[in-house]
Design a protein around this motif. Structure first.
Motif: not given
Length: 58
Positions: A29-51
């Protein structure tokens, strides 16, 4: 409620399909990914926040 936390350590672009498959498999239900890059496609149903990327790491 399932919460998935995963440090993917800036995996290369070629590994993004594997990450997407794992995210789908766990059906979290909740996914937290750390040390990611912007090349990942999280899909339209996911909210993303990054620094903001620091200049010395771009």
């Amino acid at each position: 409620m399932k919460i998935l936390i995963w440090n993917i350590e800036r995996l290369p672009f070629s590994k993004k399909e594997n990450i997407t498959a794992v995210l789908t498999k766990f059906e979290a239900d909740i996914v937290i990914l750390t040390e990611t890059t912007e090349v990942l496609d999280y899909g339209r149903n996911m909210y993303t926040a990054n620094t903001v990327l620091l200049p010395q790491f771009s």
